[in-house]
Design a protein around this motif. Sequence first.
Motif, PDB file in Angstrom:
ATOM      1  N   PHE A 172      41.175  35.981  52.828  1.00  0.00           N
ATOM      2  CA  PHE A 172      42.114  36.875  54.332  1.00  0.00           C
ATOM      3  C   PHE A 172      41.652  38.239  54.874  1.00  0.00           C
ATOM      4  CE2 PHE A 172      45.713  38.996  55.981  1.00  0.00           C
ATOM      5  CZ  PHE A 172      46.278  37.194  57.220  1.00  0.00           C
ATOM      6  N   LEU A 173      41.574  38.617  53.709  1.00  0.00           N
ATOM      7  CA  LEU A 173      40.495  40.300  54.539  1.00  0.00           C
ATOM      8  C   LEU A 173      39.607  40.308  54.822  1.00  0.00           C
ATOM      9  CD1 LEU A 173      42.896  41.899  51.628  1.00  0.00           C
ATOM     10  CD2 LEU A 173      43.737  42.260  53.766  1.00  0.00           C
ATOM     11  N   ALA A 174      39.005  39.860  54.900  1.00  0.00           N
ATOM     12  CA  ALA A 174      36.980  40.070  54.851  1.00  0.00           C
ATOM     13  C   ALA A 174      37.357  38.825  56.667  1.00  0.00           C
ATOM     14  CB  ALA A 174      36.392  39.134  54.032  1.00  0.00           C
ATOM     15  N   GLU A 175      38.346  39.001  56.940  1.00  0.00           N
ATOM     16  CA  GLU A 175      38.424  38.224  58.182  1.00  0.00           C
ATOM     17  C   GLU A 175      39.248  39.118  59.332  1.00  0.00           C
ATOM     18  OE1 GLU A 175      37.631  35.414  61.694  1.00  0.00           O
ATOM     19  OE2 GLU A 175      36.564  36.081  59.916  1.00  0.00           O
ATOM     20  N   ASP A 176      40.263  39.493  58.325  1.00  0.00           N
ATOM     21  CA  ASP A 176      41.261  40.633  59.191  1.00  0.00           C
ATOM     22  C   ASP A 176      41.104  41.469  59.608  1.00  0.00           C
ATOM     23  OD1 ASP A 176      43.773  40.228  60.132  1.00  0.00           O
ATOM     24  OD2 ASP A 176      44.445  41.617  59.018  1.00  0.00           O
ATOM     25  N   LYS A 177      40.182  42.431  58.118  1.00  0.00           N
ATOM     26  CA  LYS A 177      39.808  43.867  58.112  1.00  0.00           C
ATOM     27  C   LYS A 177      39.393  44.473  59.743  1.00  0.00           C
ATOM     28  CE  LYS A 177      35.181  44.019  56.842  1.00  0.00           C
ATOM     29  NZ  LYS A 177      34.646  44.387  56.880  1.00  0.00           N
ATOM     30  N   PRO A 178      39.563  45.321  59.916  1.00  0.00           N
ATOM     31  CA  PRO A 178      38.734  46.493  61.073  1.00  0.00           C
ATOM     32  C   PRO A 178      37.081  45.931  61.074  1.00  0.00           C
ATOM     33  CG  PRO A 178      40.375  47.470  60.864  1.00  0.00           C
ATOM     34  CD  PRO A 178      39.898  46.074  59.933  1.00  0.00           C
ATOM     35  N   THR A 179      36.265  45.646  61.703  1.00  0.00           N
ATOM     36  CA  THR A 179      34.875  46.042  61.853  1.00  0.00           C
ATOM     37  C   THR A 179      34.398  47.139  60.745  1.00  0.00           C
ATOM     38  OG1 THR A 179      34.147  47.112  63.575  1.00  0.00           O
ATOM     39  CG2 THR A 179      34.568  44.022  63.527  1.00  0.00           C
ATOM     40  N   SER A 180      35.038  48.455  61.168  1.00  0.00           N
ATOM     41  CA  SER A 180      34.696  49.528  60.487  1.00  0.00           C
ATOM     42  C   SER A 180      34.678  49.715  59.157  1.00  0.00           C
ATOM     43  CB  SER A 180      34.952  50.620  61.143  1.00  0.00           C
ATOM     44  OG  SER A 180      36.208  50.745  61.828  1.00  0.00           O
ATOM     45  N   GLN A 181      35.772  48.840  58.137  1.00  0.00           N
ATOM     46  CA  GLN A 181      35.789  49.054  57.096  1.00  0.00           C
ATOM     47  C   GLN A 181      35.244  48.340  56.119  1.00  0.00           C
ATOM     48  OE1 GLN A 181      40.268  47.645  56.294  1.00  0.00           O
ATOM     49  NE2 GLN A 181      40.479  50.014  55.429  1.00  0.00           N
ATOM     50  N   SER A 182      34.842  48.098  55.135  1.00  0.00           N
ATOM     51  CA  SER A 182      34.375  47.342  54.349  1.00  0.00           C
ATOM     52  C   SER A 182      35.034  47.026  53.915  1.00  0.00           C
ATOM     53  CB  SER A 182      33.865  49.054  53.038  1.00  0.00           C
ATOM     54  OG  SER A 182      34.169  49.309  51.627  1.00  0.00           O
ATOM     55  N   LEU A 183      35.312  45.801  53.140  1.00  0.00           N
ATOM     56  CA  LEU A 183      35.919  44.705  51.824  1.00  0.00           C
ATOM     57  C   LEU A 183      36.944  45.017  50.770  1.00  0.00           C
ATOM     58  CD1 LEU A 183      37.413  42.111  51.673  1.00  0.00           C
ATOM     59  CD2 LEU A 183      35.365  41.379  50.563  1.00  0.00           C
ATOM     60  N   LEU A 184      35.880  45.825  49.711  1.00  0.00           N
ATOM     61  CA  LEU A 184      36.698  46.677  49.313  1.00  0.00           C
ATOM     62  C   LEU A 184      37.389  48.072  49.491  1.00  0.00           C
ATOM     63  CD1 LEU A 184      33.306  47.298  46.967  1.00  0.00           C
ATOM     64  CD2 LEU A 184      35.091  45.821  46.975  1.00  0.00           C
ATOM     65  N   GLU A 185      37.745  48.271  51.064  1.00  0.00           N
ATOM     66  CA  GLU A 185      38.443  49.495  51.350  1.00  0.00           C
ATOM     67  C   GLU A 185      39.641  48.845  52.065  1.00  0.00           C
ATOM     68  OE1 GLU A 185      35.991  52.883  53.368  1.00  0.00           O
ATOM     69  OE2 GLU A 185      36.065  51.110  54.259  1.00  0.00           O
ATOM     70  N   ALA A 186      39.376  47.651  52.499  1.00  0.00           N
ATOM     71  CA  ALA A 186      40.576  46.943  53.059  1.00  0.00           C
ATOM     72  C   ALA A 186      41.591  46.570  51.604  1.00  0.00           C
ATOM     73  CB  ALA A 186      40.243  45.737  53.339  1.00  0.00           C
ATOM     74  N   LEU A 187      40.866  46.274  51.187  1.00  0.00           N
ATOM     75  CA  LEU A 187      41.372  45.244  49.357  1.00  0.00           C
ATOM     76  C   LEU A 187      42.417  46.249  48.697  1.00  0.00           C
ATOM     77  CD1 LEU A 187      39.204  42.972  48.170  1.00  0.00           C
ATOM     78  CD2 LEU A 187      40.695  42.435  48.372  1.00  0.00           C
ATOM     79  N   ALA A 188      42.047  47.772  48.406  1.00  0.00           N
ATOM     80  CA  ALA A 188      42.707  49.002  47.992  1.00  0.00           C
ATOM     81  C   ALA A 188      44.227  49.352  49.393  1.00  0.00           C
ATOM     82  CB  ALA A 188      41.105  50.404  48.131  1.00  0.00           C
ATOM     83  N   ASP A 189      43.818  49.487  50.435  1.00  0.00           N
ATOM     84  CA  ASP A 189      44.483  49.311  51.478  1.00  0.00           C
ATOM     85  C   ASP A 189      45.614  48.401  51.662  1.00  0.00           C
ATOM     86  OD1 ASP A 189      43.110  51.942  52.004  1.00  0.00           O
ATOM     87  OD2 ASP A 189      42.783  50.832  54.459  1.00  0.00           O
ATOM     88  N   ARG A 190      45.460  46.684  51.131  1.00  0.00           N
ATOM     89  CA  ARG A 190      46.389  45.976  51.928  1.00  0.00           C
ATOM     90  C   ARG A 190      46.988  44.852  50.285  1.00  0.00           C
ATOM     91  NH1 ARG A 190      44.506  44.019  57.393  1.00  0.00           N
ATOM     92  NH2 ARG A 190      45.791  42.420  56.633  1.00  0.00           N
ATOM     93  N   TRP A 191      46.301  45.386  49.089  1.00  0.00           N
ATOM     94  CA  TRP A 191      46.272  44.760  48.463  1.00  0.00           C
ATOM     95  C   TRP A 191      46.131  45.222  47.059  1.00  0.00           C
ATOM     96  CZ3 TRP A 191      48.019  39.706  48.145  1.00  0.00           C
ATOM     97  CH2 TRP A 191      48.200  38.909  46.822  1.00  0.00           C
ATOM     98  N   SER A 192      47.486  45.442  46.631  1.00  0.00           N
ATOM     99  CA  SER A 192      47.504  46.453  45.417  1.00  0.00           C
ATOM    100  C   SER A 192      47.867  45.875  44.728  1.00  0.00           C
ATOM    101  CB  SER A 192      49.447  47.116  45.104  1.00  0.00           C
ATOM    102  OG  SER A 192      49.943  45.988  45.919  1.00  0.00           O
ATOM    103  N   ASP A 193      47.430  44.178  43.963  1.00  0.00           N
ATOM    104  CA  ASP A 193      47.821  43.585  43.329  1.00  0.00           C
ATOM    105  C   ASP A 193      46.558  44.106  42.023  1.00  0.00           C
ATOM    106  OD1 ASP A 193      49.359  42.465  44.630  1.00  0.00           O
ATOM    107  OD2 ASP A 193      49.227  40.656  42.858  1.00  0.00           O
ATOM    108  N   LEU A 194      45.036  44.832  42.985  1.00  0.00           N
ATOM    109  CA  LEU A 194      44.115  45.232  41.738  1.00  0.00           C
ATOM    110  C   LEU A 194      43.943  46.485  42.160  1.00  0.00           C
ATOM    111  CD1 LEU A 194      41.671  41.912  43.576  1.00  0.00           C
ATOM    112  CD2 LEU A 194      42.717  41.791  41.000  1.00  0.00           C
ATOM    113  N   SER A 195      44.416  47.109  41.486  1.00  0.00           N
ATOM    114  CA  SER A 195      44.417  48.641  41.249  1.00  0.00           C
ATOM    115  C   SER A 195      43.016  49.234  41.244  1.00  0.00           C
ATOM    116  CB  SER A 195      45.218  49.073  40.063  1.00  0.00           C
ATOM    117  OG  SER A 195      44.868  48.561  38.824  1.00  0.00           O
ATOM    118  N   SER A 196      41.709  48.423  40.638  1.00  0.00           N
ATOM    119  CA  SER A 196      40.675  49.019  39.849  1.00  0.00           C
ATOM    120  C   SER A 196      39.284  48.637  41.321  1.00  0.00           C
ATOM    121  CB  SER A 196      40.294  49.309  38.527  1.00  0.00           C
ATOM    122  OG  SER A 196      39.916  48.081  38.495  1.00  0.00           O
TER     123      SER A 196
END
Length: 380
Positions: free
Chosen positions: A181-205
């Motif tokens: 979902f975030l790979a499709e929904d994130k801004p183009t300037s943001q990496s997927l790992l950054e989007a997960l860090a910002d918006r998916w708190s279930d994964l802490s590392s």
Amino acid sequence: MVSPEAQVVRSLKHHLLEHGLRASRVLHLLVDADPSYVHSPFAHELEPMTRLTLEGARPDILCSVAQPEGVLVAGIEVKASVKDWVKGMGQAHRYRSGVHHAYLALPSPASDLHRSALTMARDNGVGILARDDKRWVEVAPPADPTPLPRVVSQASALLEGTPVARRLQLNHPLNYLAATFLAEDKPTSQSLLEALADRWSDLSSDGARRHAAVGASTLGLLDHDWEPTVEGRAVAELLAALQFKPGTGYEKRKQLAQAHAPLAAVARFVLVRQPAVRLIHRTLADNGGSLTLPELAVAAGQEDPALATALFLADPSKDLKPGLRGPDFNPSTVFKLKQNLWHAGLLDTKAHGSSGKQAGVYRPDDDHWSLPQRTPRTTP
């Protein structure tokens, strides 16, 4: 004047649709749009017609056949007279490389065929269909296609199935759906790992977030650059339609199928596409719906030993046989894959309490894998 060849094509088409080919059902059938067919009095019986061009050759009939090893394609050259068998044999041989099976159809009894026709058919790998008492029969089999479809299917299942069995490192399917979902929904300037860090708190590392991205890629939802595939975009759109919100805290200790049935349905759709998951489901369905892990592993190995070995054994060089112990089993399967299947509602039993720890304490004989009980739907 009615084309004699068009009459033969009509006869053969009706036979194939009614009786099949090689004792198997014909799924779809096309007739070549030859002018003599298009303008014949029974053109409507020959529909659908189109230009059947295979590398410059034009079979008269192209059909798909549901054979045990998969759907195979057959091309058939039709002649109006047995006298034209030499020309027809050469034409059928030309497009043999473009179909699984190539045939020459002749509207004469098998007894009228010259012996040299059968010899040439065998040498060229072309099958012969003849008409005896208004019924078409195969008098010479076509050569097996190269490579054999069933062998290719086995190879494809290994290529698709083994990574899922040995590379899913997270135990909840929402992590892979969120990455998609975030790979499709994130801004183009943001990496997927950054989007997960910002918006998916279930994964802490960062390592866990990388596992989510790699897992989504393994499941066919992201490509190697972690961009959504066509399937991944469809899944992301489904999640958006279900109002999936990565910032919302989802109860992950409870089974997803109970906590959020719509999201579990999306997870099931993704997982059941995987050959390893289909192998587990088929094996359980064929054995009463419930087996202990050693029973499941051995039974799956009887159907697909290579995939089952990769799926269940920690050391895939060993054999699947009765008497397997805890350390013999692949820990990613007995804990992480099983948890994903349970959360999605594909299994009724979650990972056993002794799994996910040291291999020496795992008790596989107590680990039951059970399909969910289907409840009948009620209509209002």
